[in-house]
Design a protein around this motif. Structure first.
Motif, PDB file in Angstrom:
ATOM      1  N   UNK A  89       0.859  -1.172   0.000  1.00 11.16           N
ATOM      2  CA  UNK A  89       0.000   0.000   0.000  1.00 11.16           C
ATOM      3  C   UNK A  89       0.900   1.228   0.000  1.00 11.16           C
ATOM      4  N   UNK A  90       0.378   2.331  -0.538  1.00 13.39           N
ATOM      5  CA  UNK A  90       1.211   3.498  -0.823  1.00 13.39           C
ATOM      6  C   UNK A  90       1.936   4.117   0.350  1.00 13.39           C
ATOM      7  N   UNK A  91       1.270   4.196   1.492  1.00 12.21           N
ATOM      8  CA  UNK A  91       1.857   4.932   2.613  1.00 12.21           C
ATOM      9  C   UNK A  91       3.211   4.394   3.055  1.00 12.21           C
ATOM     10  N   UNK A  93       5.716   3.376   1.401  1.00 11.83           N
ATOM     11  CA  UNK A  93       6.862   3.448   0.499  1.00 11.83           C
ATOM     12  C   UNK A  93       7.892   4.503   0.908  1.00 11.83           C
ATOM     13  N   UNK A 114       3.157  -0.111  -5.932  1.00 11.15           N
ATOM     14  CA  UNK A 114       2.052   0.294  -5.059  1.00 11.15           C
ATOM     15  C   UNK A 114       0.779  -0.324  -5.608  1.00 11.15           C
ATOM     16  N   UNK A 116      -3.560  -1.118  -4.905  1.00 10.76           N
ATOM     17  CA  UNK A 116      -4.708  -0.590  -4.192  1.00 10.76           C
ATOM     18  C   UNK A 116      -5.393  -1.662  -3.369  1.00 10.76           C
TER      19      UNK A 116
END
Lengths: 362, 339
Positions: A89-91, A93, A114, A116
């Motif tokens: 998930x993006x956070x 990275x 990333x 979703x």
């Protein structure tokens, strides 16, 4: 509770007046456990509506923030392998590990993507049979069921190139630790999304054993104000129970299907929380039946001892011991653009919320 | 068609030889051709009515290339046209540079060229020079476009300087966040679908109408990357002023609001491609708003805030529950939240 225009302003003011009146100058400290609440409180300037006697403390409910450096270092070690694609998930990275972040590792040529949802990671595994897909499983009871579902699907499809590096955590256990700490918390704004999965019962020890006021809250600013009012009332009456302000989403029994998925794939395990240390039964480990999907077991990753950034006080921020501005790095060497600690990276981190939304002197 | 292997672009189409010529004559000129471009000279020779010009350049690397409400072609024209127009220039000429990945589908290229033509026609600009390169598969993501633009500056206006003044009212023309959310939610990996459409549009027509109403617009910006919050903070810094917004006055469509909520974004941080922000003197705001609302790209024009005192550069917002908070610029890339 979504009101618009002057109705919202009026209702907010009215709730603030009631809170002020009923608190009657009695000092109270409430912790919002969930990162989404932390963000909503900051974004809507809710603290400015509360009387001085009420203190809101941010808790350890940002999944990225509580993830240990050791986990990140392992993820980065896996990313260094040319046969592995990391899905996250993006956070996650941009969170700095001991030596670098996943983003920096990606710049060095590692394949880090990333996604979703876990289903995207599964689809990637299906498409790239010559690569190993490792999904970074972080998050609380809200995200863990989707990871459980993905593992079951991988099992049914016999996808042997999919695994999860698992650091899932559960919410109620750290609240036990916090209730025993020196923070003197009077009550909790309980996480709405987590409660939608687990229901009301897992929190009951907080009211029964620790005399803490407890309100499951929605995320609109008026939800939060109403929840604070209900907390104040519990404290004033000295009558503590699990109250549900977020009835439009949270059922008393939670979501049995999701609970079933969780217990089919995971079992309780001790887990390390940044700032809180190791807490018994606060994590979710993949059961032996699904061990082939456990990246930890599959790769036997060995890493150097994790290094915490000097001066970073994320741990104390996460436990509510200090507010972000009391950390020496806050706003100077640690900013959203150049984060040192995890709490500044995540969109739900206390430091990011404080940095973004608090009226600072220019 | 023997000049295209499986109807795809090959490296030879960028090699400068016969196939390059075919691509130009078969794909570009029939759609984009005009007296200047048709000459195929090494550079365009232009007639400009005035001595002062505005000149700008922009590169476009959007993913996906086709998104709800537009594509990279329309984006490449509108982005550059709008950069000229908000400075009070009349956009005239555009260059078009294409970097194509080997194997790119001819049909997609044709479709993008057509939308470049359509957007250029709508904006009243002419593509006068161009260039094409083809790079090996894997060295680009389908297609990148660069456009540069020249606009003529026909009269002296305060907007050229772009400095806001205390007391100015701030106006936007359209709902925020449409482009960014349309692009983000159309990416497959996100796993959910919405009906959000990009607002990508040439704003020079609207701006022309606005400058007819008032020559006293102190500053105008198009709120692209970094969203409204980004340009507001730049305005506050440049003018050394405080800017105060009113949350309930800011137009945001419900679908964008919901998608932002799900991803942990705020519409004021999301990129737009058809939103301009103008600072106008308070006594001219009403007339400006009514004029803007008559234009298709200004139907939702609204005053969203004001420029406060000098000497304290920051942007704050009165929230919908009546509290106040700071509006900061976005740091780094916008990341979907995880819970």
């Amino acid at each position: 509770m979504t009101l618009k225009g002057e109705d919202a302003v009026y209702t907010a003011q009215r709730l603030a007046e009631l809170i002020n009146f009923e608190a009657a100058n009695m000092p109270m400290a409430f912790m919002e456990v969930c990162g989404t609440h932390t963000m909503a409180i900051a974004r809507n300037g809710i603290k400015s509506l509360l009387p001085e006697c009420i203190r809101l403390i941010s808790g350890p409910g940002c999944p990225v923030c509580v993830t240990s450096n050791e986990f990140l270092d392992k993820a980065i070690a896996l990313a260094e392998r040319s046969d592995v694609i990391i899905c996250t998930f993006g956070d996650m990275i941009r969170v700095p590990g001991s030596r670098c972040s996943l983003e920096e590792q990606r710049g060095l040529g590692s394949d880090i993507r990333i996604v979703g949802s876990t289903l995207d990671a599964l689809a990637l595994a299906d498409k790239n049979r010559d690569k190993d897909i490792v999904f970074l499983g972080i998050g609380f009871e809200t995200t863990a069921p989707t990871v459980a579902a993905a593992i079951i699907e991988a099992y049914n499809k016999r996808l042997d190139n999919f695994s999860v590096l698992c650091a899932h955590k559960v919410m109620p256990q750290p609240m036990k630790a916090l209730s025993e700490s020196s923070l003197n918390i009077d009550g909790y704004i309980l996480p709405g999304h987590v409660s939608a999965i687990i229901g009301e019962a897992p929190y009951s020890f907080l009211a029964d054993d620790y005399n803490k006021a407890c309100v499951i809250s929605g995320f609109e600013p008026l939800d939060i104000l109403e929840s604070i009012l209900r907390l104040v009332r519990q404290v004033r009456k000295g009558f503590f129970f699990i109250e549900n302000q977020y009835v439009r989403v949270v059922k008393p029994q939670g979501n049995p299907t999701a609970q079933e998925l969780l217990s089919q794939v995971f079992e309780p395990a001790d887990a390390e929380w940044r700032g809180l240390g190791i807490i018994a039964d606060s994590g979710l480990a993949i059961r032996d039946e699904y061990a082939q999907f456990d990246a930890d077991k599959k790769y036997q990753i060995s890493i150097a001892p994790p290094i915490e950034p000097p001066g970073c006080r994320c741990g104390e921020v996460l436990t509510g011991s200090i507010t972000p501005d009391l950390c020496g790095l806050f706003g100077t060497s640690c900013t959203p653009m150049h984060p040192v600690g995890a709490c500044m990276v995540s969109s739900e981190g206390s430091c990011a919320a404080h940095y973004r939304y608090t009226l600072r002197d220019a | 068609m023997s000049d295209y292997t499986n109807d795809r672009i090959t490296l030879a189409h960028g090699g400068g030889g016969r196939l390059s010529r075919t691509l130009v004559e078969d794909v570009f000129l029939p759609v984009l051709g005009n007296d200047c471009l048709n000459r195929l000279n090494d550079s365009a020779v232009l007639n400009l009515p005035d001595k002062r010009i505005a000149f700008t350049t922009d590169s476009f690397v959007v993913d996906p290339l086709f998104f709800p409400g537009g594509d990279i072609g329309r984006l490449a024209v509108c982005g550059t046209v709008n950069d000229l127009a908000v400075m009070g220039a009349v956009p005239r000429y555009l260059s078009l540079g294409l970097i194509i990945e080997e194997g790119f589908e001819l049909e997609s290229l044709r479709s993008i060229i057509q939308s470049i033509k359509d957007a250029a026609d709508e904006a009243g600009v002419t593509i006068v020079t161009g260039d094409t390169k083809v790079v090996a598969r894997g060295q680009a993501d389908g297609l990148y476009i660069n456009t540069s633009g020249i606009g003529s500056i026909e009269r002296d206006l305060p907007v050229h300087k772009g400095r806001v003044r205390s007391g100015d009212l701030l106006i936007v023309n359209a709902p925020l966040g449409q482009h960014g959310m349309a692009v983000i939610t159309s990416r497959e990996e996100l796993g959910f679908k919405t009906t959000i459409k990009s607002d990508v549009a040439p704003l020079n027509g609207l701006i022309d109408e606005m400058l007819r109403v008032s020559e006293n617009i102190s500053a105008m910006r198009d709120a692209t990357r970094g969203g409204l919050a980004g340009v507001l903070n730049e305005m506050a810094d440049q003018g050394d002023v405080q800017i105060i917004l009113d949350e309930i006055a800011i137009p945001v469509n419900e679908d964008v609001h919901i998608a932002c909520d799900m991803l942990g974004f705020e519409a004021i941080h999301v990129a737009n491609e058809g939103v301009l922000l103008a600072a106008v003197p308070p006594d001219e705001a009403d007339r400006m708003i009514s004029t803007m609302r008559l234009h298709p790209y200004g139907r939702h024009a609204a005053v969203i805030g004001e420029v406060g005192d000098k000497g304290r550069a920051r942007v704050t917002m009165r929230t919908h529950i009546g509290t106040h908070r700071v509006i900061d610029v976005l740091s780094g890339e916008q990341l979907p939240r995880i819970c």
